[in-house]
Design a protein around this motif. Structure first.
Motif, PDB file in Angstrom:
ATOM      1  N   VAL A 102     -20.625  97.381 -30.851  1.00 60.06           N
ATOM      2  CA  VAL A 102     -20.464  96.296 -30.228  1.00 60.06           C
ATOM      3  C   VAL A 102     -21.572  94.529 -29.871  1.00 60.06           C
ATOM      4  O   VAL A 102     -21.495  93.929 -30.632  1.00 60.06           O
ATOM      5  CB  VAL A 102     -19.188  96.149 -29.438  1.00 60.06           C
ATOM      6  CG1 VAL A 102     -18.366  94.806 -28.679  1.00 60.06           C
ATOM      7  CG2 VAL A 102     -18.562  97.088 -30.401  1.00 60.06           C
ATOM      8  N   SER A 103     -22.557  95.246 -28.891  1.00 60.10           N
ATOM      9  CA  SER A 103     -23.031  94.177 -28.669  1.00 60.10           C
ATOM     10  C   SER A 103     -24.740  94.228 -29.659  1.00 60.10           C
ATOM     11  O   SER A 103     -24.474  92.938 -29.427  1.00 60.10           O
ATOM     12  CB  SER A 103     -24.134  95.239 -26.933  1.00 60.10           C
ATOM     13  OG  SER A 103     -22.968  94.886 -26.707  1.00 60.10           O
ATOM     14  N   VAL A 104     -24.428  95.292 -30.316  1.00 57.52           N
ATOM     15  CA  VAL A 104     -25.316  94.528 -31.454  1.00 57.52           C
ATOM     16  C   VAL A 104     -24.669  93.142 -32.565  1.00 57.52           C
ATOM     17  O   VAL A 104     -25.243  92.861 -32.843  1.00 57.52           O
ATOM     18  CB  VAL A 104     -26.480  95.477 -32.042  1.00 57.52           C
ATOM     19  CG1 VAL A 104     -26.825  95.191 -33.444  1.00 57.52           C
ATOM     20  CG2 VAL A 104     -27.131  96.622 -31.072  1.00 57.52           C
ATOM     21  N   ALA A 105     -24.098  93.609 -32.496  1.00 61.73           N
ATOM     22  CA  ALA A 105     -22.743  92.970 -33.769  1.00 61.73           C
ATOM     23  C   ALA A 105     -23.002  91.061 -32.973  1.00 61.73           C
ATOM     24  O   ALA A 105     -22.812  90.730 -33.521  1.00 61.73           O
ATOM     25  CB  ALA A 105     -21.310  93.683 -33.848  1.00 61.73           C
ATOM     26  N   GLY A 106     -22.002  91.105 -31.508  1.00 68.19           N
ATOM     27  CA  GLY A 106     -22.083  90.254 -31.052  1.00 68.19           C
ATOM     28  C   GLY A 106     -23.327  90.008 -30.798  1.00 68.19           C
ATOM     29  O   GLY A 106     -23.083  88.140 -30.757  1.00 68.19           O
ATOM     30  N   ALA A 107     -24.366  90.210 -30.140  1.00 63.32           N
ATOM     31  CA  ALA A 107     -26.083  89.475 -30.957  1.00 63.32           C
ATOM     32  C   ALA A 107     -26.014  88.453 -31.866  1.00 63.32           C
ATOM     33  O   ALA A 107     -26.319  87.540 -31.572  1.00 63.32           O
ATOM     34  CB  ALA A 107     -27.114  90.669 -29.964  1.00 63.32           C
ATOM     35  N   LEU A 108     -25.381  88.929 -32.999  1.00 58.09           N
ATOM     36  CA  LEU A 108     -25.740  88.952 -34.685  1.00 58.09           C
ATOM     37  C   LEU A 108     -24.943  87.780 -34.891  1.00 58.09           C
ATOM     38  O   LEU A 108     -25.192  87.301 -36.190  1.00 58.09           O
ATOM     39  CB  LEU A 108     -26.486  89.538 -35.333  1.00 58.09           C
ATOM     40  CG  LEU A 108     -27.403  90.474 -34.823  1.00 58.09           C
ATOM     41  CD1 LEU A 108     -27.502  91.781 -35.970  1.00 58.09           C
ATOM     42  CD2 LEU A 108     -28.584  90.106 -35.203  1.00 58.09           C
ATOM     43  N   ALA A 109     -23.501  87.950 -34.012  1.00 59.77           N
ATOM     44  CA  ALA A 109     -22.745  86.977 -34.798  1.00 59.77           C
ATOM     45  C   ALA A 109     -23.100  85.727 -35.049  1.00 59.77           C
ATOM     46  O   ALA A 109     -22.730  84.718 -35.996  1.00 59.77           O
ATOM     47  CB  ALA A 109     -21.211  87.004 -33.847  1.00 59.77           C
ATOM     48  N   TRP A 110     -23.518  84.662 -33.784  1.00 60.53           N
ATOM     49  CA  TRP A 110     -23.665  83.384 -34.258  1.00 60.53           C
ATOM     50  C   TRP A 110     -24.401  83.240 -35.083  1.00 60.53           C
ATOM     51  O   TRP A 110     -24.598  81.828 -35.438  1.00 60.53           O
ATOM     52  CB  TRP A 110     -24.136  82.848 -32.694  1.00 60.53           C
ATOM     53  CG  TRP A 110     -24.399  81.323 -32.993  1.00 60.53           C
ATOM     54  CD1 TRP A 110     -25.177  80.562 -32.270  1.00 60.53           C
ATOM     55  CD2 TRP A 110     -23.091  79.781 -33.172  1.00 60.53           C
ATOM     56  NE1 TRP A 110     -25.051  79.428 -32.430  1.00 60.53           N
ATOM     57  CE2 TRP A 110     -23.005  79.253 -32.440  1.00 60.53           C
ATOM     58  CE3 TRP A 110     -21.935  80.586 -33.278  1.00 60.53           C
ATOM     59  CZ2 TRP A 110     -22.807  77.668 -33.321  1.00 60.53           C
ATOM     60  CZ3 TRP A 110     -20.952  79.539 -33.954  1.00 60.53           C
ATOM     61  CH2 TRP A 110     -21.918  77.612 -34.381  1.00 60.53           C
ATOM     62  N   PRO A 111     -26.036  82.967 -34.985  1.00 57.01           N
ATOM     63  CA  PRO A 111     -27.004  83.459 -36.332  1.00 57.01           C
ATOM     64  C   PRO A 111     -25.861  83.535 -37.242  1.00 57.01           C
ATOM     65  O   PRO A 111     -26.876  83.069 -38.279  1.00 57.01           O
ATOM     66  CB  PRO A 111     -28.033  84.338 -36.091  1.00 57.01           C
ATOM     67  CG  PRO A 111     -28.438  84.448 -34.323  1.00 57.01           C
ATOM     68  CD  PRO A 111     -26.468  83.929 -33.235  1.00 57.01           C
ATOM     69  N   ALA A 112     -25.348  84.230 -37.619  1.00 58.70           N
ATOM     70  CA  ALA A 112     -25.020  84.916 -39.007  1.00 58.70           C
ATOM     71  C   ALA A 112     -24.151  84.286 -39.412  1.00 58.70           C
ATOM     72  O   ALA A 112     -23.538  83.576 -40.098  1.00 58.70           O
ATOM     73  CB  ALA A 112     -24.278  86.141 -38.493  1.00 58.70           C
ATOM     74  N   ILE A 113     -23.186  83.275 -38.236  1.00 60.51           N
ATOM     75  CA  ILE A 113     -22.497  82.178 -38.335  1.00 60.51           C
ATOM     76  C   ILE A 113     -22.938  80.690 -38.724  1.00 60.51           C
ATOM     77  O   ILE A 113     -22.172  80.881 -40.097  1.00 60.51           O
ATOM     78  CB  ILE A 113     -20.928  81.792 -37.414  1.00 60.51           C
ATOM     79  CG1 ILE A 113     -20.699  83.324 -36.719  1.00 60.51           C
ATOM     80  CG2 ILE A 113     -20.412  80.887 -37.360  1.00 60.51           C
ATOM     81  CD1 ILE A 113     -19.501  83.529 -35.769  1.00 60.51           C
ATOM     82  N   ALA A 114     -24.048  80.682 -38.600  1.00 59.37           N
ATOM     83  CA  ALA A 114     -24.668  79.818 -39.002  1.00 59.37           C
ATOM     84  C   ALA A 114     -25.745  80.070 -40.145  1.00 59.37           C
ATOM     85  O   ALA A 114     -25.810  78.682 -40.829  1.00 59.37           O
ATOM     86  CB  ALA A 114     -25.825  79.424 -38.171  1.00 59.37           C
ATOM     87  N   TRP A 115     -25.952  81.260 -40.516  1.00 56.19           N
ATOM     88  CA  TRP A 115     -26.604  81.196 -41.849  1.00 56.19           C
ATOM     89  C   TRP A 115     -24.964  81.213 -43.229  1.00 56.19           C
ATOM     90  O   TRP A 115     -25.296  80.337 -43.990  1.00 56.19           O
ATOM     91  CB  TRP A 115     -26.530  82.768 -41.769  1.00 56.19           C
ATOM     92  CG  TRP A 115     -27.370  83.236 -43.028  1.00 56.19           C
ATOM     93  CD1 TRP A 115     -27.375  82.205 -44.598  1.00 56.19           C
ATOM     94  CD2 TRP A 115     -27.608  84.641 -43.823  1.00 56.19           C
ATOM     95  NE1 TRP A 115     -28.248  83.637 -45.896  1.00 56.19           N
ATOM     96  CE2 TRP A 115     -27.573  84.248 -45.014  1.00 56.19           C
ATOM     97  CE3 TRP A 115     -27.570  85.341 -42.639  1.00 56.19           C
ATOM     98  CZ2 TRP A 115     -28.454  85.784 -45.470  1.00 56.19           C
ATOM     99  CZ3 TRP A 115     -28.037  86.300 -43.585  1.00 56.19           C
ATOM    100  CH2 TRP A 115     -28.073  86.905 -44.797  1.00 56.19           C
ATOM    101  N   ALA A 116     -23.929  81.128 -42.882  1.00 54.03           N
ATOM    102  CA  ALA A 116     -22.910  81.550 -43.611  1.00 54.03           C
ATOM    103  C   ALA A 116     -22.082  80.150 -43.467  1.00 54.03           C
ATOM    104  O   ALA A 116     -21.882  79.377 -44.859  1.00 54.03           O
ATOM    105  CB  ALA A 116     -21.735  82.073 -43.340  1.00 54.03           C
TER     106      ALA A 116
END
Length: 413
Positions: free
Chosen positions: A256-270
């Motif tokens: 969950v922590s890894v997914a949370g850490a990547l969430a905002w950069p992934a949202i910006a990409w999307a």
């Protein structure tokens, strides 16, 4: 007077813990407010408002305006570019939880965006103080925990807890996550960690901490020596060896922590279609591409010359390692020591050291308890508070108040 103060102190000691913590926090924020108001009287021409602004205008400058932009207008669907064709400064560098909470509060109460951001920051700061105290109480008695909280509340950059920045909200969520991890409530920590990852970029070091903690617990469970010299299982405290359920929950927290850490950069990409949208935006303020470790050596050479500047980062790492191995820090327990180590490692890898670095040290707040443990002397502890007060004046006058540099711009807080 001394007798009266002792009587007041004895009476206050009987108050509920949350009242004591609230008084410490409120008193420290009033001290910071007085410093802000004194500095505002000296504020000259600036990009935001006329000289000598009032307190409420003065605390809303710098990144507070970017959070207001994100709250009012959201995030751009395409990265803006400057005259040279590079990515321009934009709101993708500012995580969404804080501005979206302000938008919700404004919709419910009719508050304008900047006042709503300020209210959330102050209330979250109070919550952070409460949770930090409970975290300190896991390791120390009431008096020492209150002194540690006082150190945290008066830290030179603690004034950031009452301005419209996301630091107070992030500190609240970070302290809550650490408290739950220390108590081995890994499942309960998951939603708090996700929110923390959406408040400020602390997800990567937290995921690293959780991963290393999992390895540590796996060793404690399965890696002990066997044979005649092994420690008998019944000689190990039952709460020291993690259960299989603990290990499974902690492994899930790592994911969950890894997914949370990547969430905002992934949202910006999307949203933008650019896989590097977040990092491109984040590096605009430093004026160079992100190359791990390199900025520390460049800053070292700028400050200390071509030879000593290369050695300076290694000296810093050695000193920090000695701090982590000191007796007061070792008393914090494996979870908090891993957090401080991983967070400092994160700063060494990704941070461009500058004046904002002082503000970014706030997540190391567990070290306040180590500072309180260093000596029980009231003279020592009082001196630390006075020193922090004086350094807070320096931080606000030097970095928060805006004064244009000869080459343009100013040092950011």
């Amino acid at each position: 007077m001394a007798r009266r103060l002792r009587r007041v102190g004895a009476h206050a000691a009987s108050w509920p813990w949350w009242v004591q913590v609230a008084l410490v926090y409120i008193a420290s924020r009033l001290v910071s407010a007085c410093i802000f108001m004194a500095a505002a009287l000296q504020q000259g021409v600036n990009p935001w408002f006329p000289p000598a602004p009032d307190y409420w205008n003065f605390i809303t400058i710098w990144d507070g305006r970017w959070y207001a932009e994100a709250a009012n207008n959201g995030y751009p669907s395409a990265l803006p570019v400057d005259a040279n064709g590079g990515v321009a400064e934009n709101s993708w560098a500012f995580y969404p939880l804080f501005p979206f909470l302000a938008r919700a509060l404004g919709a419910l109460t009719g508050l304008a965006t900047l006042p709503a951001l300020t209210v959330i920051a102050v209330v979250a700061g109070l919550g952070a103080a409460m949770v930090a105290y409970k975290l300190f109480r896991e390791f120390a008695g009431r008096t020492t925990a209150l002194w540690a909280l006082t150190f945290f509340s008066m830290f030179p950059v603690s004034a950031i807890l009452q301005v419209p920045y996301a630091e107070s909200l992030n500190t609240l969520l970070l302290a809550g996550s650490l408290l739950l991890v220390v108590r081995r409530n890994y499942l309960g920590a998951m939603p708090v960690v996700v929110l923390m990852c959406l408040s400020r970029p602390t997800g990567v070091p937290f995921a690293a901490m959780a991963g290393l903690l999992l390895l540590h617990h796996l060793w404690k469970r399965f890696g002990r020596r066997s044979g005649p010299d092994a420690v008998p299982t019944d000689a190990v405290p039952t709460d020291a060896v993690p259960t299989l359920r603990d290990l499974g929950s902690l492994a899930a927290l790592v994911v969950v922590s890894v997914a949370g850490a990547l969430a905002w950069p992934a949202i910006a990409w999307a949203v933008t279609g650019d896989p590097s949208a977040y990092t491109k935006t984040e590096t605009v303020w430093r004026g160079a591409d992100l190359i791990p470790f390199k900025p520390w050596f460049e800053t070292g050479q700028m400050l200390f010359g071509p030879v000593l500047g290369i050695l300076a980062p290694f000296v810093f790492v050695a000193l920090f390692a000695l701090l982590m191995l000191s007796k007061p820090v070792r008393a914090l327990g494996i979870e908090l020591r891993l957090w401080c180590t991983c967070y400092m490692g994160y700063l060494l890898v990704f941070l461009h050291p500058q004046t904002s670095t002082f503000r970014m040290l706030l997540p190391l707040f567990p070290l306040a308890l180590s500072a309180a443990w260093l000596s029980r002397s009231k003279a020592y502890r009082g001196t630390v508070v006075v020193m922090f007060f004086l350094l807070q004046i320096v931080w606000i006058v030097w970095l928060w108040a805006w004064a244009q540099l000869p080459g343009g711009g100013d040092y950011p807080p």
